[in-house]
Scaffold this motif. Structure first.
Motif, PDB file in Angstrom:
ATOM      1  N   VAL A 175     -93.094  24.734   5.856  1.00 27.98           N
ATOM      2  CA  VAL A 175     -91.698  24.352   5.650  1.00 27.98           C
ATOM      3  C   VAL A 175     -91.193  25.291   4.575  1.00 27.98           C
ATOM      4  CG1 VAL A 175     -90.091  22.544   4.969  1.00 27.98           C
ATOM      5  CG2 VAL A 175     -92.140  21.955   6.276  1.00 27.98           C
ATOM      6  N   THR A 176     -90.274  26.151   4.939  1.00 27.87           N
ATOM      7  CA  THR A 176     -89.832  27.211   4.035  1.00 27.87           C
ATOM      8  C   THR A 176     -88.319  27.235   3.950  1.00 27.87           C
ATOM      9  OG1 THR A 176     -90.018  29.574   3.570  1.00 27.87           O
ATOM     10  CG2 THR A 176     -89.829  28.954   5.873  1.00 27.87           C
ATOM     11  N   GLN A 177     -87.828  27.933   2.969  1.00 31.75           N
ATOM     12  CA  GLN A 177     -86.395  28.115   2.814  1.00 31.75           C
ATOM     13  C   GLN A 177     -86.058  29.557   3.161  1.00 31.75           C
ATOM     14  OE1 GLN A 177     -84.928  26.754  -0.896  1.00 31.75           O
ATOM     15  NE2 GLN A 177     -82.807  27.102  -0.378  1.00 31.75           N
ATOM     16  N   ILE A 235     -67.065  35.166  -1.675  1.00 28.93           N
ATOM     17  CA  ILE A 235     -68.065  35.688  -2.617  1.00 28.93           C
ATOM     18  C   ILE A 235     -68.846  34.549  -3.270  1.00 28.93           C
ATOM     19  CG2 ILE A 235     -68.372  36.909  -4.800  1.00 28.93           C
ATOM     20  CD1 ILE A 235     -66.046  38.729  -3.940  1.00 28.93           C
ATOM     21  N   VAL A 236     -68.140  33.534  -3.748  1.00 32.41           N
ATOM     22  CA  VAL A 236     -68.812  32.411  -4.410  1.00 32.41           C
ATOM     23  C   VAL A 236     -69.731  31.682  -3.434  1.00 32.41           C
ATOM     24  CG1 VAL A 236     -68.401  30.152  -5.488  1.00 32.41           C
ATOM     25  CG2 VAL A 236     -67.038  32.135  -6.168  1.00 32.41           C
ATOM     26  N   ASP A 237     -69.261  31.453  -2.219  1.00 38.71           N
ATOM     27  CA  ASP A 237     -70.075  30.768  -1.215  1.00 38.71           C
ATOM     28  C   ASP A 237     -71.346  31.554  -0.912  1.00 38.71           C
ATOM     29  OD1 ASP A 237     -70.552  28.709   0.819  1.00 38.71           O
ATOM     30  OD2 ASP A 237     -70.154  30.328   2.259  1.00 38.71           O
ATOM     31  N   ARG A 238     -71.225  32.848  -0.791  1.00 42.19           N
ATOM     32  CA  ARG A 238     -72.400  33.694  -0.495  1.00 42.19           C
ATOM     33  C   ARG A 238     -73.385  33.695  -1.652  1.00 42.19           C
ATOM     34  NH1 ARG A 238     -76.267  36.371  -0.549  1.00 42.19           N
ATOM     35  NH2 ARG A 238     -76.823  38.156   0.703  1.00 42.19           N
ATOM     36  N   LEU A 239     -72.892  33.749  -2.888  1.00 39.38           N
ATOM     37  CA  LEU A 239     -73.775  33.783  -4.057  1.00 39.38           C
ATOM     38  C   LEU A 239     -74.454  32.440  -4.312  1.00 39.38           C
ATOM     39  CD1 LEU A 239     -71.649  35.941  -6.511  1.00 39.38           C
ATOM     40  CD2 LEU A 239     -73.663  36.636  -5.197  1.00 39.38           C
ATOM     41  N   LEU A 240     -73.790  31.335  -3.996  1.00 41.85           N
ATOM     42  CA  LEU A 240     -74.351  30.016  -4.245  1.00 41.85           C
ATOM     43  C   LEU A 240     -75.140  29.455  -3.066  1.00 41.85           C
ATOM     44  CD1 LEU A 240     -71.435  28.285  -6.184  1.00 41.85           C
ATOM     45  CD2 LEU A 240     -73.482  29.420  -7.089  1.00 41.85           C
ATOM     46  N   SER A 241     -75.052  30.101  -1.929  1.00 43.38           N
ATOM     47  CA  SER A 241     -75.747  29.617  -0.743  1.00 43.38           C
ATOM     48  C   SER A 241     -77.253  29.754  -0.917  1.00 43.38           C
ATOM     49  CB  SER A 241     -75.289  30.404   0.483  1.00 43.38           C
ATOM     50  OG  SER A 241     -75.960  29.929   1.618  1.00 43.38           O
ATOM     51  N   ARG A 242     -77.962  28.649  -0.733  1.00 43.93           N
ATOM     52  CA  ARG A 242     -79.411  28.645  -0.920  1.00 43.93           C
ATOM     53  C   ARG A 242     -80.158  28.969   0.364  1.00 43.93           C
ATOM     54  NH1 ARG A 242     -80.709  23.021  -2.518  1.00 43.93           N
ATOM     55  NH2 ARG A 242     -78.895  22.582  -1.279  1.00 43.93           N
ATOM     56  N   GLY A 243     -79.492  29.052   1.469  1.00 42.44           N
ATOM     57  CA  GLY A 243     -80.170  29.269   2.735  1.00 42.44           C
ATOM     58  C   GLY A 243     -80.535  27.946   3.370  1.00 42.44           C
ATOM     59  N   GLU A 244     -81.236  28.012   4.477  1.00 43.56           N
ATOM     60  CA  GLU A 244     -81.612  26.816   5.219  1.00 43.56           C
ATOM     61  C   GLU A 244     -83.111  26.652   5.216  1.00 43.56           C
ATOM     62  OE1 GLU A 244     -79.963  27.705   9.012  1.00 43.56           O
ATOM     63  OE2 GLU A 244     -78.033  26.844   8.502  1.00 43.56           O
ATOM     64  N   HIS A 245     -83.546  25.419   5.348  1.00 47.78           N
ATOM     65  CA  HIS A 245     -84.966  25.158   5.483  1.00 47.78           C
ATOM     66  C   HIS A 245     -85.379  25.415   6.930  1.00 47.78           C
ATOM     67  CE1 HIS A 245     -84.426  23.006   1.665  1.00 47.78           C
ATOM     68  NE2 HIS A 245     -85.699  23.279   1.497  1.00 47.78           N
ATOM     69  N   ALA A 246     -86.591  25.860   7.101  1.00 46.65           N
ATOM     70  CA  ALA A 246     -87.114  26.119   8.440  1.00 46.65           C
ATOM     71  C   ALA A 246     -88.530  25.569   8.534  1.00 46.65           C
ATOM     72  CB  ALA A 246     -87.115  27.613   8.733  1.00 46.65           C
ATOM     73  N   ASP A 265     -81.262  17.463   3.518  1.00 47.32           N
ATOM     74  CA  ASP A 265     -82.371  17.242   2.597  1.00 47.32           C
ATOM     75  C   ASP A 265     -83.403  16.270   3.143  1.00 47.32           C
ATOM     76  OD1 ASP A 265     -81.243  18.985   0.809  1.00 47.32           O
ATOM     77  OD2 ASP A 265     -80.137  17.413  -0.249  1.00 47.32           O
ATOM     78  N   GLY A 266     -82.986  15.255   3.883  1.00 48.26           N
ATOM     79  CA  GLY A 266     -83.918  14.280   4.420  1.00 48.26           C
ATOM     80  C   GLY A 266     -84.762  14.827   5.546  1.00 48.26           C
ATOM     81  N   ASP A 267     -84.326  15.920   6.140  1.00 51.49           N
ATOM     82  CA  ASP A 267     -85.038  16.497   7.267  1.00 51.49           C
ATOM     83  C   ASP A 267     -86.411  17.021   6.871  1.00 51.49           C
ATOM     84  OD1 ASP A 267     -82.653  15.935   8.398  1.00 51.49           O
ATOM     85  OD2 ASP A 267     -82.109  17.987   8.869  1.00 51.49           O
ATOM     86  N   GLN A 268     -86.544  17.479   5.650  1.00 47.55           N
ATOM     87  CA  GLN A 268     -87.820  18.039   5.202  1.00 47.55           C
ATOM     88  C   GLN A 268     -88.901  16.959   5.198  1.00 47.55           C
ATOM     89  OE1 GLN A 268     -87.585  20.354   1.661  1.00 47.55           O
ATOM     90  NE2 GLN A 268     -89.742  20.846   1.668  1.00 47.55           N
ATOM     91  N   SER A 269     -88.585  15.757   4.761  1.00 48.37           N
ATOM     92  CA  SER A 269     -89.592  14.679   4.761  1.00 48.37           C
ATOM     93  C   SER A 269     -89.927  14.256   6.178  1.00 48.37           C
ATOM     94  CB  SER A 269     -89.111  13.494   3.932  1.00 48.37           C
ATOM     95  OG  SER A 269     -87.942  12.949   4.495  1.00 48.37           O
ATOM     96  N   ASP A 270     -88.938  14.263   7.081  1.00 45.39           N
ATOM     97  CA  ASP A 270     -89.210  13.957   8.487  1.00 45.39           C
ATOM     98  C   ASP A 270     -90.095  15.026   9.109  1.00 45.39           C
ATOM     99  OD1 ASP A 270     -87.664  11.685   8.305  1.00 45.39           O
ATOM    100  OD2 ASP A 270     -85.873  12.641   9.109  1.00 45.39           O
ATOM    101  N   ALA A 271     -89.863  16.277   8.748  1.00 43.33           N
ATOM    102  CA  ALA A 271     -90.696  17.369   9.248  1.00 43.33           C
ATOM    103  C   ALA A 271     -92.116  17.242   8.717  1.00 43.33           C
ATOM    104  CB  ALA A 271     -90.099  18.716   8.845  1.00 43.33           C
ATOM    105  N   GLU A 272     -92.259  16.822   7.468  1.00 49.57           N
ATOM    106  CA  GLU A 272     -93.598  16.653   6.896  1.00 49.57           C
ATOM    107  C   GLU A 272     -94.349  15.514   7.578  1.00 49.57           C
ATOM    108  OE1 GLU A 272     -92.853  16.435   2.694  1.00 49.57           O
ATOM    109  OE2 GLU A 272     -92.477  18.594   2.572  1.00 49.57           O
ATOM    110  N   ALA A 273     -93.629  14.474   8.027  1.00 47.98           N
ATOM    111  CA  ALA A 273     -94.262  13.394   8.785  1.00 47.98           C
ATOM    112  C   ALA A 273     -94.767  13.922  10.128  1.00 47.98           C
ATOM    113  CB  ALA A 273     -93.281  12.251   8.996  1.00 47.98           C
TER     114      ALA A 273
END
Length: 188
Positions: free
Chosen positions: A77-79, A126-137, A154-162
């Motif tokens: 599970v990565t960003q 510019i602000v949106d691009r600089l503050l964007s953290r990317g997506e989890h995969a 954010d809740g998807d990561q725990s579902d993926a870990e299950a």
């Protein structure tokens, strides 16, 4: 994007989410939703007792990837980082158009307002691009191949870990001798 909804479907057989299952194959976990063609199509991960199935897209753009449980060596599970300079290019273009509007419109108040609105759009890009953290995969690694599924929220990561925990439980169950492949051949 995958909006995770993990669930146990112990009795599902035959066809699931448009994917034909093998004989005696049961879906143990599923992750994702079938959002329909209007919003980009399906993005689903199915975990059966024998394989991982990832369905993405819709219609002629639908892609399905399969990996046998035994072949999966790692799950991550990565960003994903946001790449590219397109937001900066559009911001520069917005500043250019803003300057042109300020020079071309004769009414001073209207020219300042129009230029400010377009310049603010450039600042937002510019602000949106600089503050964007990317997506989890969620990435399944099987030999030299990878099955990559985007996660959203954010809740998807725990579902993926299950789902990952259940995958490794099934892998452990398949180490039973009744599932093992023949390692030797009879002599001729």
């Amino acid at each position: 994007m995958l909006r995770a909804r993990a669930r146990r479907d112990e009795g599902t057989k035959g066809t699931m989410m448009g994917v034909k299952l093998m004989a005696d194959e049961v879906v143990h976990e599923s992750l994702g939703t079938d959002e329909g063609a209007g919003s980009g199509g399906s993005n689903i991960v199915l975990l059966t007792g024998k394989r991982i199935i990832h369905v993405s897209g819709s219609g002629s753009n639908q892609k399905t990837a399969y990996a046998a449980i035994e072949d999966i060596s790692a799950v991550e599970v990565t960003q994903q980082s946001v790449e590219g300079y397109s937001a900066f290019i559009w911001a520069v273009l917005a500043f250019f158009v803003s300057a042109m509007l300020w020079r071309v419109i004769e009414n001073q108040t209207l020219s300042i307002v129009a230029a400010a609105v377009v310049a603010l759009m450039g600042v937002y890009l510019i602000v949106d691009r600089l503050l964007s953290r990317g997506e989890h995969a969620l990435v399944f690694k099987a030999g030299g191949a990878e099955i990559q599924c985007a996660l959203k929220g954010d809740g998807d990561q725990s579902d993926a870990e299950a789902l990952i925990a259940r995958l490794f439980e099934l892998k452990d169950e398949r180490r039973d001798p009744k599932y093992s492949r023949a390692k030797t051949f009879s002599p001729r």
